[in-house]
Design a protein around this motif. Structure first.
Motif, PDB file in Angstrom:
ATOM      1  N   GLN A   1       0.818  -1.212   0.000  1.00 46.43           N
ATOM      2  CA  GLN A   1       0.000   0.000   0.000  1.00 46.43           C
ATOM      3  C   GLN A   1       0.854   1.265   0.000  1.00 46.43           C
ATOM      4  OE1 GLN A   1      -3.046   0.188   3.007  1.00 46.43           O
ATOM      5  NE2 GLN A   1      -4.113   1.794   1.914  1.00 46.43           N
ATOM      6  N   GLU A   2       1.887   1.316   0.826  1.00 44.08           N
ATOM      7  CA  GLU A   2       2.743   2.509   0.891  1.00 44.08           C
ATOM      8  C   GLU A   2       3.408   2.796  -0.451  1.00 44.08           C
ATOM      9  OE1 GLU A   2       4.804   5.548   3.291  1.00 44.08           O
ATOM     10  OE2 GLU A   2       3.388   4.058   4.039  1.00 44.08           O
ATOM     11  N   ALA A   3       3.925   1.755  -1.100  1.00 45.81           N
ATOM     12  CA  ALA A   3       4.607   1.910  -2.389  1.00 45.81           C
ATOM     13  C   ALA A   3       3.625   1.970  -3.555  1.00 45.81           C
ATOM     14  CB  ALA A   3       5.589   0.757  -2.602  1.00 45.81           C
ATOM     15  N   GLN A   4       2.340   1.702  -3.292  1.00 46.60           N
ATOM     16  CA  GLN A   4       1.304   1.711  -4.318  1.00 46.60           C
ATOM     17  C   GLN A   4       1.651   0.758  -5.463  1.00 46.60           C
ATOM     18  OE1 GLN A   4      -1.749   4.365  -4.036  1.00 46.60           O
ATOM     19  NE2 GLN A   4      -1.055   3.198  -2.285  1.00 46.60           N
ATOM     20  N   LYS A   5       1.960  -0.497  -5.097  1.00 47.08           N
ATOM     21  CA  LYS A   5       2.204  -1.514  -6.109  1.00 47.08           C
ATOM     22  C   LYS A   5       1.602  -2.841  -5.659  1.00 47.08           C
ATOM     23  CE  LYS A   5       6.748  -3.305  -4.969  1.00 47.08           C
ATOM     24  NZ  LYS A   5       8.038  -3.675  -5.502  1.00 47.08           N
ATOM     25  N   ILE A   6       1.317  -3.689  -6.650  1.00 49.76           N
ATOM     26  CA  ILE A   6       0.706  -4.993  -6.401  1.00 49.76           C
ATOM     27  C   ILE A   6       1.437  -6.023  -7.259  1.00 49.76           C
ATOM     28  CG2 ILE A   6      -1.408  -6.368  -6.619  1.00 49.76           C
ATOM     29  CD1 ILE A   6      -2.971  -3.697  -6.294  1.00 49.76           C
ATOM     30  N   ASP A   7       1.945  -7.060  -6.607  1.00 47.97           N
ATOM     31  CA  ASP A   7       2.640  -8.151  -7.299  1.00 47.97           C
ATOM     32  C   ASP A   7       1.816  -9.423  -7.158  1.00 47.97           C
ATOM     33  OD1 ASP A   7       4.925  -6.536  -7.828  1.00 47.97           O
ATOM     34  OD2 ASP A   7       5.675  -6.926  -5.812  1.00 47.97           O
TER      35      ASP A   7
END
Length: 147
Positions: free
Chosen positions: A74-80
């Protein structure tokens, strides 16, 4: 293995787009070929959440369930996303969201290979079009929710 990557600027915030993509349970409402979705578990690990989820993909006579591990940063605004089980030999995808002037830059990358050669051959024929339809579905859903 087919791969697809795409980067777009959309008129929404990075948080809005992140939240939309992270909401796996609602994929059947708008994502093409997604017949069902089930979130098995969500494990909060501090800086990230790890979700185990199943999607049922249905296309003509093809209907398969596959499991994946979705890591939400959430902090980095990425989803793997990493493949766990089902009809693939390999599957991974990444979404990245970054606020920019006028909206959000959304980057999407996917790489996969089916175990079945016939499915892999069929997928290669329409793969880029299919991935573009998937990305457009997220855009349309964002317009419905945030537009």
């Amino acid at each position: 293995m087919p791969t697809h990557s795409e980067t777009k600027i959309l008129p929404y915030s990075a948080k809005q787009m992140y939240d939309l993509v992270a909401d796996v349970g609602n994929y059947p409402k708008f994502l093409p070929w997604t017949a069902a979705a089930r979130v098995r578990s969500v494990d909060d690990q501090g800086e990230k959440q790890v979700m185990l989820a199943d999607l049922v993909i249905s296309f003509k006579v093809f209907r398969e369930t596959f499991g994946s591990r979705v890591t939400l940063w959430q902090e980095a605004q990425k989803i793997d996303t990493e493949y766990l089980d089902g009809p693939f030999r390999h599957l991974e995808s990444q979404w990245n969201f970054k606020d920019v002037e006028g909206g959000c830059e959304v980057s999407f990358y996917v790489d996969f290979e089916f175990k079945n050669r016939l499915l892999q051959g069929a997928a290669g024929v329409f793969f880029n079009e299919a991935m573009q339809r998937v990305v457009r579905a997220f855009e349309r859903r964002a317009a419905e929710l945030y537009g």
